[in-house]
Design a protein around this motif. Structure first.
Motif, PDB file in Angstrom:
ATOM      1  N   PRO A   1       0.822  -1.217   0.000  1.00  0.00           N
ATOM      2  CA  PRO A   1       0.000   0.000   0.000  1.00  0.00           C
ATOM      3  C   PRO A   1       0.853   1.263   0.000  1.00  0.00           C
ATOM      4  O   PRO A   1       1.958   1.271   0.549  1.00  0.00           O
ATOM      5  CB  PRO A   1      -0.782  -0.120   1.311  1.00  0.00           C
ATOM      6  N   LEU A   2       0.307   2.314  -0.651  1.00  0.00           N
ATOM      7  CA  LEU A   2       0.991   3.613  -0.621  1.00  0.00           C
ATOM      8  C   LEU A   2       0.629   4.334   0.673  1.00  0.00           C
ATOM      9  O   LEU A   2      -0.478   4.179   1.195  1.00  0.00           O
ATOM     10  CB  LEU A   2       0.557   4.460  -1.822  1.00  0.00           C
ATOM     11  N   LYS A   3       1.564   5.131   1.151  1.00  0.00           N
ATOM     12  CA  LYS A   3       1.330   5.852   2.415  1.00  0.00           C
ATOM     13  C   LYS A   3       0.522   7.111   2.171  1.00  0.00           C
ATOM     14  O   LYS A   3       0.590   7.728   1.102  1.00  0.00           O
ATOM     15  CB  LYS A   3       2.687   6.232   3.036  1.00  0.00           C
ATOM     16  N   LEU A   4      -0.288   7.509   3.193  1.00  0.00           N
ATOM     17  CA  LEU A   4      -1.031   8.761   3.116  1.00  0.00           C
ATOM     18  C   LEU A   4      -0.128   9.955   3.366  1.00  0.00           C
ATOM     19  O   LEU A   4      -0.326  11.029   2.834  1.00  0.00           O
ATOM     20  CB  LEU A   4      -2.132   8.783   4.178  1.00  0.00           C
TER      21      LEU A   4
ATOM     22  N   GLY B   1     -10.533   6.569  -4.381  1.00  0.00           N
ATOM     23  CA  GLY B   1     -11.652   6.586  -5.338  1.00  0.00           C
ATOM     24  C   GLY B   1     -11.622   5.435  -6.313  1.00  0.00           C
ATOM     25  O   GLY B   1     -12.393   5.386  -7.263  1.00  0.00           O
ATOM     26  N   GLY B   2     -10.727   4.475  -6.070  1.00  0.00           N
ATOM     27  CA  GLY B   2     -10.622   3.371  -7.021  1.00  0.00           C
ATOM     28  C   GLY B   2     -11.509   2.209  -6.635  1.00  0.00           C
ATOM     29  O   GLY B   2     -12.224   2.255  -5.628  1.00  0.00           O
TER      30      GLY B   2
ATOM     31  N   GLY C   1      -3.985   3.262  -3.363  1.00  0.00           N
ATOM     32  CA  GLY C   1      -3.136   2.657  -4.396  1.00  0.00           C
ATOM     33  C   GLY C   1      -2.034   1.802  -3.820  1.00  0.00           C
ATOM     34  O   GLY C   1      -1.745   1.854  -2.626  1.00  0.00           O
ATOM     35  N   GLN C   2      -1.459   0.945  -4.677  1.00  0.00           N
ATOM     36  CA  GLN C   2      -0.409   0.039  -4.252  1.00  0.00           C
ATOM     37  C   GLN C   2       0.772   0.133  -5.208  1.00  0.00           C
ATOM     38  O   GLN C   2       0.667   0.699  -6.293  1.00  0.00           O
ATOM     39  CB  GLN C   2      -0.900  -1.423  -4.228  1.00  0.00           C
TER      40      GLN C   2
ATOM     41  N   PRO D   1      -0.734  -1.016 -10.349  1.00  0.00           N
ATOM     42  CA  PRO D   1      -2.099  -1.526 -10.318  1.00  0.00           C
ATOM     43  C   PRO D   1      -2.818  -1.253 -11.636  1.00  0.00           C
ATOM     44  O   PRO D   1      -2.888  -0.115 -12.086  1.00  0.00           O
ATOM     45  CB  PRO D   1      -2.763  -0.726  -9.196  1.00  0.00           C
ATOM     46  N   ALA D   2      -3.267  -2.302 -12.317  1.00  0.00           N
ATOM     47  CA  ALA D   2      -3.974  -2.147 -13.592  1.00  0.00           C
ATOM     48  C   ALA D   2      -5.049  -3.236 -13.664  1.00  0.00           C
ATOM     49  O   ALA D   2      -5.303  -3.922 -12.669  1.00  0.00           O
ATOM     50  CB  ALA D   2      -3.000  -2.260 -14.759  1.00  0.00           C
TER      51      ALA D   2
END
Lengths: 1124, 140, 379
Positions: free
Chosen positions: A480-483, A521-522, A625-626, A670-671
């Motif tokens: 995971p991406l960081k906030l 939002g994904g 997102g990742q 991610p796709a």
């Protein structure tokens, strides 16, 4: 040698003498230099006339002859040969045209005579400078080319073949017979067209002298009379003529149905087709356009049109097999695919795109994969390691295994499936579907090692040591991406979306909390939200910093989430995590507004100062997102780039290590699933090449398809709009309580109905049903078009006619009213093998009780074609008879005619007979055909016309109207004319050499016309015309030699300076440069004598024989001297 | 303007315009008698010196007429002719020849009516311009 | 290297050019050299082909003499491959004529190093004789007057009208330009390479690279402006003088059909002129019939016809060197007529004769869509 000129002027009856004072002209010419004798005579072209010339040549020792009469295009040859018979070289003859250019167009006799004098003087002056020219003889190739295999082409071919010469018969349609075989009966004898034409078509197929080139077109004609070189383009049939027995099983199995041109589109045919059972050749053909856009748009290249058609035919197993040629997970993608194909679907030009993904799902749901036999695999010694078992890994494993490689899958998680399993929640993708398809993949004999993570449990080097010759890396993107906001790591109650979904998938994690805030939002955000609901959360809020439009999640997912009660706060950006006592207590946000677009093309959210607020919550799930966890790769010498993505070569997916290939989210971030599958395919191809020790350079990079260039089936006009198939789904109130699948897919009926909406853009869908069906394995989809070159001595053009499209005459309602037909359509309605099996029925299946036949539709009409089409009156009569015969004698038949033209043998008699049969004849051209309710209230066609015989206006109600549409020149006649170097007349038909004396010859020697390409004709005239053309071609072939005009260019070697400009200007490459002599030389065999060289050559070294400057100057002088 | 009967020399191609002229004849399309046709195989063989000669010797106008572009019996002879006429139209008027004395047209084999019409209008135009004195003047 | 400086020793540019030419041959840039040369026996200047670097004593590319257009000579040397490379030192109009001949396959640039020299004009043949007399050093008198404006006597001669009206004083088509304009030619000349061939050659000579003097451009512009003005005046006057056939006959009144103009014309490349072929030897009675029709005819005939036809043949290739006028025994101002028409003709095809070997001669090409105005807009 002094010139001794004889001058002869022809009266041509009164044609010339009626205007031109021939004696006066004779007297004038007598006074001209070198004129020995000047005479006038009634008909110079008659035997006595020619004899007069020959006598004078012999007795007066004439060495020049001038005849003033009609156009040289008519009689120059006549008089030249007269001279020749008297031993005078024909090129000492000159002709003056005093008829077409003088007596016929000049009103005042004095002026006509004056003009005749000057023309005579010009000719006399010119002939002084004529030279002996000897016509060259060139050999004639005995073979003949016949273009078009209608009755004309067939007749010509048979005649020539009968004489023992070889014919190449080219037909652009897949079968021969042209329009005639479309007819039912033929007038006036009423014998059936098939009965009299099939013996001929069969004879063509059986004649050893006829080389039939059907489904082919002539694209280029080079050379000259006796020595043509013809290029023929042969369209691939995709059916081997040598194997096909014409049994038709392929067509029975073909799922694709399109309108049948042969039935004038009243009926339909398959993509693999033959116009009619007796067709010659009986070989079927496959109608192929470019691959359909759905197929070319699919990243994985799945044959979409193919499986859609198979679904339409209820062949679900075949459909799934076709899908699995490119995708081992039909059921999975049938649920989660973004369906780019639907975006490309051309049905949207009519109503809305097909629901393709759902059809895929439907097919998959109908099939037990274990029923599909495992394809035979021929084992290869090499072993390949596949790391990761997401869509990329599974695809790679499946197709590499099919290629025979030993496969081991290494998966860090306890179960296979990657993001399919731990990313996508069960209510979207039921686990039994996933498990079933994974099991099916493993069925190929693939070993699996779960719980094995690259970098933790093993290294790439280990794999190499274990003997894996290639390694596929498909580790996905799970980190995971960081906030990067305050408090992010300080409190309990923050769960990463990926962890949240994974744990839920692998074993229930229990209630995530009462009030949940999800950030992002994904699809992952939506999935997390709906999963949270299902786990019992009461308030689920999604926080997204942009607006709804920018949200990357699937529209229907967002819809469902909202329906299920998820709250979405748009234009809201994270500020900080608020907590108390070590636990999350709220989420601090700020309102945003959209600024200018960023590099991703989406508008960048800009915080609004002072708009901060807090959402109370006890769990926060970031889903922004990742990225791949690719440390494991870098450690073992595989380079990665931005955001930890593995770097690969675009065409081969090869990493920095030559035996390591990567695909999927690990490469692209991610796709979508389908894109991972697509990349995996690339890697598979590359790995296969690599293991076979071949170069990877040949692999294509992402090829950009040229848009708009595709040759697809036209979107048919006037098809009714039908709604997109409905999808059954659970009631969301219920759904949100559990993880059972929300979408229930479509019903069988709607699946089939949906498939029927497919436009078959590629016509043939390449579903390969025909291949499976054909026991003779005659079907070969790998066939290619080819071009062949044929040498022939002469050419017969028999390209036939088109019937006019009457849609232009709106007042007749064609195309607007169902029951208004063209003549040709009615022929098909009549025909035993036509759409109605030969019954005359209306579209509603009932027999008409009254029929109007309208003559001269587009013919004898200055707005369309001034000419008479010559056959309509007669076939109209024929229709009358057939209607009475087939529908019944009480059926009313009205003929609306201008004049009845029944000039042929037995025609007038036929006319009388029909009158006796009780057909009504109304002399008058209908003003319009309208559709109205009659007194009895039923809708009828009303034909409004004046009856000019009784001088009354008539309004006649009928059930059906037949328009006798004009015969007109083929649409492509201009192109054909250019290919063959012939002319079109004003009416568009090909121009004959002479309307009376040369109806089959053209201006180009060795090219002849046969049939309706020259003018409208009925069958008897067409057949005789064709035999005439055959005779002309045979005359050339039989003699084996032909005189070609000596009027060619010649370059004086003493004068030529070798500038070679003439070579540049010559359209026939007839001039070559002689390096040794430093001059240009004409190849007279190739030169056509156009004089492009001569008119340029400043020194006059290049000159055209018989058109030398001296001769032209003399002609000019003559004209100006003649003026007195 | 003095009323006179101009002499117009026409270099026409055998395949299109000459055929059209025949057609005009067979269709009895009445034309003024002033055009004298010199039949060429193709306008592409019309040497600029023919045009110069005709004008210097006193032709009141010269007409060059052939097939429409694309229809040339010799593929593109007519296009080469057009450039040559373009050049002549730059040179000849410089010496006082009315530019209208040199005319080029495309008349296809089937366009008998166009041919007759072209003749009519050209004759009318040349009558407007007046005679080319050179026919009886000392120029060579 | 694209430009170098040729230092003028003891204020004698001609001598310095000779040593430059010597270098060219010795350093094997070329096998032989084509250059204007004072004949030893008489002071007349003719092109010479020099093989021996020791025999350059008469070479004088600056001499204001223009007896013939050397393009013709050069085409003789290059019509076929000879195996020798030549350097040709030419005037701009000679280079432009040669370019046209190359297009007509009458010569080739393969074995030539084209060296062009700024052209400040030249005298007609007779004038040059009067100007130079026996004084072989006369050349500098010319430049002192045209460049330094010093009051040197030209014995009332002037450079030819062709040169006065020539707007191409600089040899753009050359591999190497010998620049006079913008230089004090008693102190130095510029050597400017315009092509790779030129650059390589310059490098072989091992001269020090040096920039072109800034004054050059301005000097060129000035000269062109002056000549263009003269040219346009000439066009106007000539247009007037031939505005109808009567006048044209007068204009050509002295012509005796000797065809010298076309012999001297560098771009009249025909081996034999059509007017000397059988096409134009008329039957004797033809003359009488002409006379009958016209009452009187000038003899010899076909004079106007000849000139108009020649215009049709080569006005698109005319580079305006003026050799036609120079060659006319009877002082017919042929150049003025041809340049005037050629200007319009070449304009019509947007073509400039001699500009580039790449441009096709207008009548050697055609397009499907063009000049539709010719056929009244129909296509």
């Amino acid at each position: 040698m002094l010139a001794r000129i004889g001058f002869y002027i022809c009266h041509c009856g009164t044609n010339i003498a009626g205007k031109v004072a021939v004696e006066e002209v004779t007297k004038f010419v007598r006074g001209l230099r070198n004129v020995v004798v000047a005479r006038d005579y009634k008909f110079m072209c008659s035997d006595p006339g020619q004899e007069m010339i020959q006598k004078d040549i012999r007795e007066l020792g004439l060495n020049r002859v001038v005849v003033a009469s009609c156009s040289p295009r008519l009689h120059e040859k006549t008089f030249q040969s007269a001279c020749q018979r008297a031993g005078l070289n024909p090129y000492y003859f000159q002709m003056a045209c005093v008829r077409e250019h003088c007596s016929w167009v000049t009103e005042d006799p004095a002026q006509a005579t004056q003009k005749a004098k000057t023309l005579a003087a010009a000719a006399v002056n010119r002939v002084n400078f004529h030279k002996t020219l000897t016509t060259r003889e060139v050999s004639v190739h005995p073979d003949v080319l016949v273009v078009g295999a209608g009755i004309a082409g067939i007749q010509a071919s048979l005649d020539i073949a009968k004489a023992g010469y070889k014919v190449h018969l080219v037909e652009k349609e897949p079968s021969i017979g042209g329009h005639m075989v479309q007819f039912d009966k033929t007038f006036p004898t009423l014998d059936c067209a098939a009965c009299i034409s099939t013996p001929k078509t069969v004879a063509v197929s059986q004649s050893p002298n006829i080389n039939l080139l059907s489904y082919s077109e002539v694209t280029e004609v080079k050379g000259f009379v006796g020595n043509f070189k013809v290029r023929v383009h042969r369209n691939a049939r995709y059916i081997r003529e040598d194997k096909c027995t014409g049994c038709g099983i392929c067509a029975e199995n073909c799922p694709v149905t399109v309108p049948n041109e042969f039935d004038e589109k009243l009926g339909s045919r398959k993509a693999v087709y033959r116009y009619f059972p007796q067709a010659i050749p009986l070989t079927f053909a496959i109608d192929k356009k470019d691959p359909a856009p759905c197929r070319t748009t699919c990243p994985a290249g799945i044959n979409v049109q193919g499986y859609v058609q198979l679904v339409g035919k209820g062949k679900y197993k075949e459909a799934v097999q076709l899908i699995m040629e490119r995708l081992p997970l039909p059921g999975v993608l049938g649920r989660v695919c973004p369906a780019f194909c639907e975006g490309a679907c051309r049905r949207s030009e009519v109503d809305s795109a097909l629901s393709i993904r759902e059809m895929k799902r439907f097919a998959a749901d109908q099939v037990k994969l274990e029923d599909i036999p495992v394809p035979p695999i021929e084992e290869k010694p090499e072993k390949v390691a596949v790391i990761g078992s997401g869509p990329a890994g599974l695809t790679a494993a499946y197709y590499l295994r099919l290629k025979g490689y030993g496969i081991t899958i290494f998966e860090s998680l306890p179960k296979l499936g990657g993001m399919l399993r731990v990313g996508i929640p069960e209510y979207r993708l039921p686990r039994d579907v996933l498990d079933g398809e994974i099991a099916n993949i493993l069925r190929l004999g693939i070993s699996v090692e779960t719980g094995k993570q690259l970098g933790r449990d093993f290294s790439l080097e280990d794999l190499r040591n274990q003997g894996f010759k290639a390694i596929f890396v498909g580790i996905g993107a799970h980190a995971p991406l960081k906030l990067n906001i305050p408090g992010e790591t300080d409190f309990e109650g923050i769960v990463q979306a990926t962890d949240f979904l994974r744990e839920t998938s692998l074993g229930a994690p229990g209630n995530p909390g009462r009030r949940v805030v999800i950030i992002g939002g994904g699809n992952v955000a939506i999935d997390s939200a709906r999963t949270a609901l299902r786990l019992g959360s009461e308030e689920v809020t999604i926080v997204y910093r942009r607006s709804r439009e920018e949200m990357p999640a699937y529209e229907e997912e967002i819809e469902d989430a909202l329906k299920e009660g998820v709250r979405i706060r748009y234009l809201t950006a994270p500020v900080a995590v608020v907590g108390s006592a070590g636990r999350v207590s709220g989420f601090r946000c700020i309102q945003t507004e959209l600024g200018p677009a960023d590099e991703s093309g989406r508008r960048r959210p800009v915080p609004i100062v002072g708009s901060e607020f807090t959402i109370d919550c006890d769990v926060i799930i970031p889903a922004i997102g990742q990225e791949p966890e690719s440390k494991c790769c870098t450690e073992s010498g595989v380079n990665t780039g931005r955001r930890g993505r593995v770097t690969v070569a675009e065409n081969s997916m090869r990493t920095s290590a030559e035996d390591v290939f990567a695909a999927g989210d690990a490469v692209s971030g991610p796709a979508t699933v389908i894109e991972s599958v697509a990349q995996a395919h690339k890697a598979v191809a590359a790995i296969d090449l690599y293991l076979r020790g071949e170069s990877l350079d040949g692999l294509p990079a992402e090829e950009a398809k040229p848009k708009g260039s595709e040759n697809w089936r036209e979107v048919p006009k006037g098809i009714e709009a039908r709604p997109r198939a409905a999808i059954n789904r659970l009631n969301l109130e219920e759904a949100k309580k559990a993880f059972s699948e929300v979408s229930l897919g479509m019903s069988e009926d709607s699946a089939i109905a949906e498939a029927e909406r497919c436009l078959n853009c590629g016509i043939c869908s390449e579903c390969m049903e025909c291949v499976r069906a054909c026991e003779r394995s005659a079907v070969d989809h790998s066939m290619k078009d080819q071009d062949i070159e044929i040498p022939v001595g002469s050419i017969i053009v028999a390209t036939g006619f088109d019937t006019m499209d009457p849609a232009g005459l709106v007042n007749y309602g064609y195309g607007r009213f169902d029951e208004v037909y063209t003549g040709l359509e009615f022929e098909r309605l009549n025909n035993a093998v036509g759409p109605t099996g030969g019954q005359i029925l209306m579209k509603n299946g009932e027999k008409p009780s009254s029929i109007a036949i309208v003559h001269c539709v587009g013919s004898r009409d200055v707005n369309y074609h001034a000419y008479c089409s010559r056959v309509c009156c007669m076939y109209a009569l024929k229709y009358g008879h057939l209607i009475k015969e087939k529908v019944g004698h009480n059926t009313k038949v009205y003929n609306f005619y201008i004049d009845m033209r029944c000039y042929g043998k037995g025609y007038e008699e036929f006319y009388r007979r029909l009158q006796e049969e009780g057909i009504e004849f109304i002399r008058g051209k209908p003003a319009e055909i309208r559709r109205e309710a009659t007194g009895s209230g039923e809708q009828k066609l009303i034909v409004v016309s004046e009856d000019t015989l009784i001088g009354k206006r008539r309004r006649i109600p009928v059930d059906m109207a037949i328009l006798c549409t004009a015969m007109e020149a083929r649409k492509n006649a201009p192109d054909v004319a250019r290919v063959f170097g012939i002319n079109q007349g004003g009416d568009g038909f090909f121009l004959e050499e002479h309307p009376k004396l040369g109806p089959v010859s053209t201006a180009t020697d060795g090219i002849f016309l046969a049939g309706t390409c020259q003018s409208p004709k009925d069958i008897p005239d067409t057949v005789s015309h064709a035999s005439g053309a055959a005779a002309q071609a045979l005359a050339l072939a039989a003699r084996g030699k032909v005189e070609v005009s000596p009027v060619t260019s010649w370059i004086d070697p003493d004068i030529c300076a070798g500038c070679q400009t003439c070579i540049k200007l010559c359209a026939y490459s007839a001039i070559e440069f002689n390096e040794r002599r430093g001059i240009s030389e004409v190849n007279e065999a190739v030169c056509k004598g156009c004089g492009s060289c001569a008119a340029f050559c400043p020194s006059g070294a290049a000159r055209v024989k018989h058109f030398t400057s001296k001769q032209i100057f003399a002609e000019i002088e003559g004209i100006l001297e003649g003026v007195v | 303007m003095i009323e006179y009967e101009p002499t117009i020399i026409a270099f026409v191609c055998n395949w299109c315009t000459y055929t059209a002229a025949d057609l005009a004849g067979t269709s009895r399309l009445v034309q003024p008698p002033n055009v004298r046709m010199i039949r060429m195989m193709c306008t592409g063989m019309v040497d600029p010196k023919y045009v110069i000669k005709a004008l210097l010797e006193g032709a009141d106008a010269v007409l060059i007429s052939g097939c429409h572009p694309g229809d040339c019996h010799y593929i593109n002879g007519n296009l080469k002719a057009r450039r040559r006429i373009k050049l002549l139209k730059e040179i000849i008027p410089k010496f006082g020849f009315d530019e209208r004395r040199l005319k080029m047209t495309w008349i296809g084999a089937s366009e008998g009516i166009d041919f007759a019409q072209t003749v009519r209008s050209l004759v009318a135009e040349v009558k407007q311009i007046g005679p080319n004195e050179l026919r009886t003047k000392m120029v060579l | 290297m694209t430009s170098a400086k040729l230092v003028v020793e003891n204020r004698d540019p001609v001598e310095s050019l000779r040593s430059f030419m010597k270098m060219l041959i010795e350093k094997e840039a070329v096998a032989a050299l084509l250059v204007s040369n004072h004949l030893p026996m008489k002071n007349s200047v003719m092109p010479a082909l020099v093989d021996d670097p020791g025999r350059l004593e008469g070479a004088d590319p600056l001499a204001p003499a223009f007896p013939l257009n050397s393009a013709r000579v050069l085409s003789k040397l290059t019509r076929k491959s000879s195996g020798f490379t030549t350097a040709a030192i030419l005037r701009p109009c000679e280079i432009r004529a040669f370019v046209e001949l190359v297009k007509l396959k009458q010569g080739s640039t393969d074995e030539v190093l084209l060296i062009g020299i700024d052209c400040l004009g030249a005298f007609g043949n007779l004038d040059y004789g009067r100007f130079a007399g026996d004084d072989k050093a006369s050349t500098m008198r010319f430049y002192k007057k045209v460049l330094q404006g010093e009051d040197e006597s030209w014995n009332g001669c002037d450079i030819s009208p062709a040169c006065k009206s020539c707007e191409f004083p600089v040899p753009d088509g050359a591999d190497i330009t010998i620049g006079l304009l913008g230089n004090d030619i008693l102190d130095s000349l510029s050597l400017i390479a315009n092509t790779d061939k030129g650059r390589k050659a310059l490098e072989k000579l091992g001269l020090a690279s040096a920039d072109v003097p800034e004054k050059r451009l301005e000097a060129i512009a000035g000269l062109i402006a002056q000549r263009t003005a003269y040219r346009d005046e000439m066009f106007k006057a000539t247009g007037e003088a031939v505005s109808d056939v009567e006048k044209l006959m007068g204009y050509l009144g002295n012509c005796v059909n000797c065809y010298n103009c076309r012999v001297a014309c560098p771009v009249c490349y025909c081996r034999e002129c059509v007017f000397t072929t059988d096409v134009f030897d008329h039957e004797p009675d033809q003359y009488f019939r002409w006379a009958k029709r016209k009452g009187i005819i000038k003899m010899p005939t076909d004079t106007v016809f000849y000139h108009m036809t020649r215009l049709a043949h080569m006005s698109t290739a005319c580079i305006g060197c003026g050799q036609c006028s120079n060659a006319c025994p009877n002082g017919v101002p042929v150049m003025e007529l041809f340049r005037t028409i050629a200007h319009a003709a070449q304009g019509a095809f947007d073509y400039t004769a001699g500009k580039s070997i790449e441009d096709d001669p207008p009548l050697s090409v055609f397009r499907e869509r063009e000049f539709s105005e010719i056929t009244g807009g129909r296509d």
